[in-house]
Design a protein around this motif. Structure first.
Motif, PDB file in Angstrom:
ATOM      1  N   GLU A 254       0.858  -1.159   0.002  1.00 39.70           N
ATOM      2  CA  GLU A 254       0.016  -0.042   0.017  1.00 39.70           C
ATOM      3  C   GLU A 254       0.874   1.199   0.245  1.00 39.70           C
ATOM      4  OE1 GLU A 254      -3.397   2.191   2.874  1.00 39.70           O
ATOM      5  OE2 GLU A 254      -2.556   0.171   3.044  1.00 39.70           O
TER       6      GLU A 254
ATOM      7  N   LYS B   9      -3.706   1.017  -3.598  1.00 40.26           N
ATOM      8  CA  LYS B   9      -4.374   1.122  -2.378  1.00 40.26           C
ATOM      9  C   LYS B   9      -4.489  -0.226  -1.684  1.00 40.26           C
ATOM     10  CE  LYS B   9      -8.473   3.003  -2.521  1.00 40.26           C
ATOM     11  NZ  LYS B   9      -9.825   3.237  -2.994  1.00 40.26           N
ATOM     12  N   ASN B  10      -4.336  -1.301  -2.147  1.00 42.54           N
ATOM     13  CA  ASN B  10      -4.423  -2.476  -1.815  1.00 42.54           C
ATOM     14  C   ASN B  10      -4.175  -3.528  -2.742  1.00 42.54           C
ATOM     15  OD1 ASN B  10      -7.138  -3.588  -3.182  1.00 42.54           O
ATOM     16  ND2 ASN B  10      -8.059  -1.805  -1.995  1.00 42.54           N
ATOM     17  N   SER B  11      -4.072  -4.881  -2.435  1.00 41.19           N
ATOM     18  CA  SER B  11      -3.492  -5.791  -3.283  1.00 41.19           C
ATOM     19  C   SER B  11      -4.111  -7.264  -3.053  1.00 41.19           C
ATOM     20  CB  SER B  11      -1.974  -6.017  -3.672  1.00 41.19           C
ATOM     21  OG  SER B  11      -1.502  -6.162  -2.377  1.00 41.19           O
TER      22      SER B  11
ATOM     23  N   ALA C 230      -3.443  -5.424  -8.044  1.00 42.89           N
ATOM     24  CA  ALA C 230      -3.406  -4.192  -7.188  1.00 42.89           C
ATOM     25  C   ALA C 230      -4.415  -3.373  -7.676  1.00 42.89           C
ATOM     26  CB  ALA C 230      -2.084  -3.729  -7.074  1.00 42.89           C
TER      27      ALA C 230
END
Length: 282
Positions: free
Chosen positions: A221, A244-246, A257
């Motif tokens: 992130e 942002k996130n994965s 991601a």
């Protein structure tokens, strides 16, 4: 008859002189004199008050007129000040934005050998399935199809159509390898130059997705994502966004991601056409 009139006149003169002498020689008034003076004073006061009120009324009207003129002048001054303040703020904002743009181009020129044509956005489509904008740069300015477009913040799209003085830009949110709208963006992590991934737009979640990330390049992130330069369309090093996130991708061998775009796609005003050295200069 004439002597009688003369006699009466002399008697009246003597009485008048006597009364004058009597009055001047004393300090107190008789009650008839007091009555006459009080009556006269009362009548004078009764008459003076309305006359004074009328005079004060017209005097106040004059002052009110002066106050109105002063207030009108103040309102005009405030209105002019407000307009000047708005103009000043607009000039300050434009100056700041253009200064940022200048800093951006100088920064990018130091990193890469690209040339940047600043352009104004003069139109946009409302089609939710194919977001495009129109810029006031065309073939006469050296713009060609396939050139990348960015803002001060980051990548926003690709030139799809070119006319003499205008061009159509397809936003990255509409690029799709499986349709005729364009091609996905090859990207890498800024901290891992050898990393690789494909940026595509997910219409369901309305986010950018970076897929096909090698397991050794597990994203974190906040990682910065830039164009990798492996595509002939998108030059290297243009910022795309941040992770942002994965999550683990297909068969657990790759990662996918979610990317927060760096550029703001709403209310676009100035953009840059990125001209790479391989492209003929106008």
């Amino acid at each position: 008859m004439r002597n009688k009139r003369l006699f009466i006149l002399m008697i009246g003169l003597i009485v008048f002189i006597a009364l004058m002498g009597f009055t001047l020689g004393r300090t107190r008034l008789t009650w008839p004199e007091k009555f006459i003076n009080d009556a006269f004073g009362t009548v004078q006061g009764v008459l003076y008050r309305p006359v004074g009120a009328v005079a004060d009324f017209f005097r106040d009207l004059g002052r009110l007129s002066d106050v109105y003129k002063e207030n009108e002048q103040l309102r005009m001054t405030v209105a002019q000040y407000t307009q000047d303040q708005i103009r000043f703020n607009e000039l300050e904002t434009n100056n700041k934005r253009l200064q940022e743009a200048l800093d951006f181009t100088e920064h990018q020129k130091n990193m890469d050998n690209y040339r940047y044509l600043i352009a104004q956005v003069i139109g946009s489509t409302s089609n939710p399935y194919e977001k495009t904008i129109t810029i006031n740069r065309g073939s006469k300015n050296g713009v060609k199809p396939g050139m990348a477009i960015s803002t001060v913040d980051g990548l926003i799209g690709l030139v799809s159509k070119v006319k003499n003085f205008t061009s159509t830009v397809t936003l990255v949110t509409s690029l799709d390898a499986n349709t005729s709208k364009g091609t996905p963006v090859s990207a890498s992590f800024l901290s891992k130059p050898d990393s690789f991934g494909i940026i595509e737009y997910d219409a369901e979640t309305r986010t950018l997705q970076m897929s096909k990330i090698d397991e050794k390049d597990k994203p974190a992130e906040g990682d910065k994502v830039v164009t990798s330069g492996l595509s002939s369309l998108f030059p290297k090093g243009v910022i795309i966004g941040t992770v942002k996130n994965s999550q683990v991708g297909d068969f657990g061998l790759t990662y996918t991601a979610t990317i927060e775009p760096a550029a703001k796609f709403d209310h676009l005003r100035e953009v840059f056409v990125i001209v790479v050295p391989e492209v003929d200069e106008p």
